[in-house]
Design an enzyme around this catalytic site. Structure first.
Site, mmCIF file in Angstrom:
data_model
loop_
_atom_site.group_PDB
_atom_site.id
_atom_site.type_symbol
_atom_site.label_atom_id
_atom_site.label_comp_id
_atom_site.label_asym_id
_atom_site.label_seq_id
_atom_site.Cartn_x
_atom_site.Cartn_y
_atom_site.Cartn_z
ATOM 1 N N GLY A 10 -18.090 12.925 6.018
ATOM 2 C CA GLY A 10 -16.661 12.813 5.701
ATOM 3 C C GLY A 10 -15.960 14.143 5.923
ATOM 4 C CB ILE A 12 -14.779 17.658 1.522
ATOM 5 C CG1 ILE A 12 -13.281 17.496 1.278
ATOM 6 C CG2 ILE A 12 -15.307 18.897 0.784
ATOM 7 C CD1 ILE A 12 -12.890 17.256 -0.178
ATOM 8 C CG ASN A 32 -20.830 3.943 3.779
ATOM 9 O OD1 ASN A 32 -20.038 4.852 4.052
ATOM 10 N ND2 ASN A 32 -20.555 3.012 2.880
ATOM 11 N N GLY A 36 -16.170 8.376 6.979
ATOM 12 C CA GLY A 36 -16.716 9.515 7.719
ATOM 13 C C GLY A 36 -16.985 9.107 9.162
ATOM 14 C CG LEU A 76 -19.176 16.115 -1.290
ATOM 15 C CD1 LEU A 76 -18.842 16.933 -0.054
ATOM 16 C CD2 LEU A 76 -18.352 16.619 -2.449
ATOM 17 C CB THR A 95 -17.703 3.017 -3.015
ATOM 18 O OG1 THR A 95 -17.708 1.910 -2.130
ATOM 19 C CG2 THR A 95 -18.223 4.246 -2.323
ATOM 20 C CE1 TYR A 149 -11.241 8.384 -5.598
ATOM 21 C CE2 TYR A 149 -9.322 9.746 -6.097
ATOM 22 C CZ TYR A 149 -10.583 9.599 -5.541
ATOM 23 O OH TYR A 149 -11.188 10.679 -4.931
ATOM 24 C CE LYS A 153 -14.406 10.329 -7.021
ATOM 25 N NZ LYS A 153 -15.663 10.987 -6.614
#
Ligand code: UDP
Length: 325
Positions: A10, A12, A32, A36, A76, A95, A149, A153
């Protein structure tokens, strides 16, 4: 050392991969390729390539195998971008929750250090200028997928912290504030690559709402060494650190700066949130970090200002336009 980077292909993750390889380490990338891309991992000629495993961070067996082969993990892998979260909410939640659970449990099992990347989004609508790690989360109502999100997180952080307390997991959490730089795609909503691409195409820059919302952008090349320093610092273990820029900017002002830098003839257009998001969407009015904790612990001090950030993204987008990618 050998590092596992989930999401290593990805935006970062690929910068982190290059950084660690340049320091002589071995990197195992688990990705996956949902957001990315293999192209992100193209290495300089003469530089060793990372080993790449094509798979999901939610695949517990695979995560366990990969974790068993390394000395430390950077987690990440995540569903990212406001467009992704709004349009693929269920998959994003899976995910972001199941992937973190798998990685945390594997790091715990193999007794190796873990850096968990979290997000400034966890602060939600808290408008305090200079958000510190202990500040409250202020979130809207759960039916609005926009908050999912931050919810996921926040749970990730809790899972990681609980494993530190109950099982002695060596984990450090980095809350990233609007990381940006070359290699970031505008496809998932991120504002600077979107503005850069629009400007280069001579199209109007789409400022959402009245453009008064404030963000602090931080160059990925300032963020990556901070992530490495946090993982290395034994005193940082078990703690949360804000990692972000120090130059607050209104999105309207940001758009004007991109227009100036590119000389775009397209100007700016204000677009209602409803054109891109569900009705009732609430943007975060202000998100400004206080990074004094990271400064005190690892000497974190971003060195690239907003103009340099914009120029680096514009150059990157120009290269994509030229190459047609
Ligand atoms: N934004 C915008 N136009 C765009 C994309 C984003 O005005 O084409 C705004 C977005 O509403 C937010 C800010 O830019 O206020 C930063 O958006 P981004 O998705 O990059 O990060 P966020 O801070 O929302 O996670």
């Amino acid at each position: 050392m050998r590092f596992l980077i989930t999401g290593g292909a990805g935006f970062i993750g690929s910068h982190l991969t290059r950084f660690l390889i340049s320091e002589g380490h071995k990197v195992l990338v688990l990705d996956n390729f949902s957001t990315g891309s293999p192209g992100n991992l193209n290495s300089e000629p003469g530089t060793p390539a990372p080993e790449v495993v094509d798979g999901s961070a939610c695949d517990r067996k695979l995560v366990d195998e990969c974790t068993g082969r390394v000395d430390a993990v950077f987690h990440l892998a995540a569903a990212v971008g406001t467009f992704t979260i709004a349009r693929r909410t269920i998959e994003s939640l899976r995910t972001n929750l199941l992937g973190t659970e798998a990685v945390v449990e594997a790091a715990c099992e193999h007794r190796i250090p873990l850096l968990l990347s979290s997000t400034s989004e966890v602060y939600g609508l808290n408008p305090k200028p200079g958000l510190t790690e202990e500040d409250d989360r202020i979130l809207g109502s759960p039916p609005h997928s926009r908050w999912s999100y931050a919810e996921a997180k926040s749970v990730d952080e809790t899972i990681a912290r609980a494993h530190a307390v109950e099982h002695g997991l060596d984990v450090v959490i980095a809350r990233l504030f609007n990381t940006v730089g070359p290699g970031q795609s505008g496809e998932y909503g991120m504002v600077i690559p979107r503005f850069a691409r629009q400007a280069l195409a001579g199209e109007p820059l789409t400022v959402f709402g009245d453009g008064s919302q404030i963000r602090c952008f931080c160059h990925v090349l300032d963020v990556v060494p901070a992530l490495v320093a946090l993982l290395r610092d034994r005193e940082a273990r078990g703690q949360v650190f804000n990692v972000g820029g120090s130059e607050p900017v209104r999105i309207e002002q940001l758009a004007r700066r991109v227009v100036e830098i590119t000389g775009s003839p397209g100007g700016i257009v204000h677009v209602p949130y409803d054109a891109f998001f569900e009705p009732g969407y609430r943007d975060t009015p202000s998100r400004i970090p206080d990074c004094s904790k990271a400064r005190a612990r690892i000497g974190f001090r971003p060195s690239r200002d907003l103009d340099e950030i914009i120029r680096s993204v514009v150059a990157d987008q120009r290269a994509h336009v030229v190459s047609g990618s």
